[in-house]
Design a protein around this motif. Structure first.
Motif, PDB file in Angstrom:
ATOM      1  N   SER A   1      43.500  37.950  40.937  1.00 52.46           N
ATOM      2  CA  SER A   1      43.992  36.955  41.129  1.00 52.46           C
ATOM      3  C   SER A   1      45.508  37.116  41.633  1.00 52.46           C
ATOM      4  O   SER A   1      46.135  38.080  41.083  1.00 52.46           O
ATOM      5  CB  SER A   1      44.083  36.114  39.805  1.00 52.46           C
ATOM      6  OG  SER A   1      42.717  35.576  39.601  1.00 52.46           O
ATOM      7  N   THR A   2      46.183  36.210  42.355  1.00 55.36           N
ATOM      8  CA  THR A   2      47.595  36.219  42.679  1.00 55.36           C
ATOM      9  C   THR A   2      48.148  34.760  42.421  1.00 55.36           C
ATOM     10  O   THR A   2      47.673  34.002  42.906  1.00 55.36           O
ATOM     11  CB  THR A   2      47.653  36.567  44.105  1.00 55.36           C
ATOM     12  OG1 THR A   2      46.998  37.863  44.550  1.00 55.36           O
ATOM     13  CG2 THR A   2      49.165  36.691  44.469  1.00 55.36           C
ATOM     14  N   CYS A   3      49.110  34.836  41.628  1.00 51.92           N
ATOM     15  CA  CYS A   3      49.666  33.677  41.151  1.00 51.92           C
ATOM     16  C   CYS A   3      51.230  33.552  41.966  1.00 51.92           C
ATOM     17  O   CYS A   3      51.462  34.585  42.328  1.00 51.92           O
ATOM     18  CB  CYS A   3      49.852  33.273  39.805  1.00 51.92           C
ATOM     19  SG  CYS A   3      50.794  34.766  38.921  1.00 51.92           S
ATOM     20  N   PHE A   4      51.419  32.215  42.440  1.00 50.66           N
ATOM     21  CA  PHE A   4      52.760  32.096  42.843  1.00 50.66           C
ATOM     22  C   PHE A   4      53.529  31.147  42.224  1.00 50.66           C
ATOM     23  O   PHE A   4      52.992  30.164  41.673  1.00 50.66           O
ATOM     24  CB  PHE A   4      52.469  31.558  44.346  1.00 50.66           C
ATOM     25  CG  PHE A   4      51.646  32.408  45.316  1.00 50.66           C
ATOM     26  CD1 PHE A   4      52.052  33.186  46.083  1.00 50.66           C
ATOM     27  CD2 PHE A   4      50.120  32.525  45.020  1.00 50.66           C
ATOM     28  CE1 PHE A   4      51.397  34.214  46.836  1.00 50.66           C
ATOM     29  CE2 PHE A   4      49.292  33.303  45.807  1.00 50.66           C
ATOM     30  CZ  PHE A   4      49.972  34.084  46.617  1.00 50.66           C
ATOM     31  N   GLY A   5      54.963  31.296  42.047  1.00 46.20           N
ATOM     32  CA  GLY A   5      55.807  30.369  41.682  1.00 46.20           C
ATOM     33  C   GLY A   5      56.067  30.491  40.103  1.00 46.20           C
ATOM     34  O   GLY A   5      55.579  31.775  39.519  1.00 46.20           O
TER      35      GLY A   5
END
Length: 224
Positions: free
Chosen positions: A22-26
Motif C-alpha cells: 500500500s502507498t499512502c499520500f498526504g
C-alpha cells in the motif's frame, strides 16, 4: 458459541496472508491511498461495527495498518480472551474525504468502539444498530456509564498497548490517539496504563466527543 466466531476462519486466513503493498499520500486530514485493503468482518475476539459499513467500503486501511490491527487482536485473544473488541470506520478504498469524519483520508486512521461491561462485571456487547448509527451516536457520561453498561478502561489500555507494540514491530508507531479527555486518566490508571503513558493522546477537546469510540492515527510513512 463465542461472539464473532463465524468470522474467525476468515480472520485467520487474512492473518496468514502475505502483506500487500500500500502507498499512502498526504496525511490523515488531506490525503489518499493506493493498494488499500479491507479489514475482515470478524475474528475470534473482534468484529466490525457494521456489516453494512464493510459493504459500503468504509473499512479500508493501509496494508501495514491492517497487519498491526489484526496482530494486536491475535495477541489479545490469548491474553484477555473474554474481551470482545469492535472496530469502527477506517477509510475508503482510494482514500479522500469520508463524511462525517474530518480525517480518515489516507488509510492510516482507525476508529475503535469502546469495549464495555455489564452490571455483572462481565464483558457485554455495545449496542450497534441503524438507529444509533451503529454505536456512533451513543452517549456515555463522564464516568463512562450508559445505563447498565460501563466502559472497560482496562481493556482499552491493553488494546492501545498492544497496538503500540505491533506498530513499533512494523517499523512505525502511533501518531495520535483521540479519546474524551475525561477518560484518559481512567485509562492510564489501569494495569496496562503504565505502558501507554508516552502515547500522544490529544489533550484538547476534539470536535466530536469520542466517548463511544477512540481514534488512532498510525505513523506510517506516506508520500507527499
Amino acid at each position: 458459541m463465542r461472539p464473532f466466531s463465524v468470522g474467525a476462519m476468515l480472520a485467520a486466513t487474512v492473518l496468514c496472508a502475505p502483506a500487500l503493498a500500500s502507498t499512502c499520500f498526504g496525511n490523515s486530514g488531506a490525503g489518499r491511498i493506493e493498494g488499500a485493503v479491507a479489514l475482515p468482518l470478524a475474528g475470534a475476539n473482534f468484529g466490525a461495527y457494521s456489516e453494512l459499513g464493510l459493504k459500503l467500503g468504509r473499512t479500508y486501511v493501509h496494508a501495514q495498518v491492517r497487519d498491526v490491527v489484526l496482530g494486536a487482536y491475535s495477541t489479545l485473544s490469548r491474553s484477555t480472551p473474554d474481551v470482545q473488541y469492535v472496530y469502527g470506520e477506517t477509510g475508503l478504498r482510494t482514500g479522500g474525504p469520508m463524511p462525517p469524519h474530518r480525517t480518515h483520508e489516507n488509510g492510516t486512521s482507525v476508529d475503535f468502539m469502546v469495549p464495555v461491561r455489564g452490571q455483572d462485571g462481565r464483558p457485554a456487547q455495545l449496542p450497534r444498530k441503524a438507529q444509533n448509527h451503529y454505536g456512533y451516536d451513543l452517549e456515555f457520561d463522564s464516568a463512562g456509564q450508559l445505563g447498565d453498561l460501563r466502559i472497560d478502561f482496562a481493556a482499552i489500555a491493553a488494546h492501545l498497548a498492544q497496538l503500540d507494540l505491533e506498530a513499533r514491530r512494523h517499523g512505525f508507531g502511533i501518531a495520535r490517539v483521540i479519546l474524551a479527555p475525561e477518560y484518559i486518566p481512567k485509562v492510564l490508571a489501569t494495569p496496562a496504563g503504565q505502558n501507554i503513558k508516552s502515547l500522544p493522546f490529544m489533550k484538547t477537546r476534539p470536535w466530536v466527543r469520542h466517548d463511544e469510540h477512540y481514534h488512532v492515527d498510525f505513523a506510517v510513512k506516506c508520500a507527499r
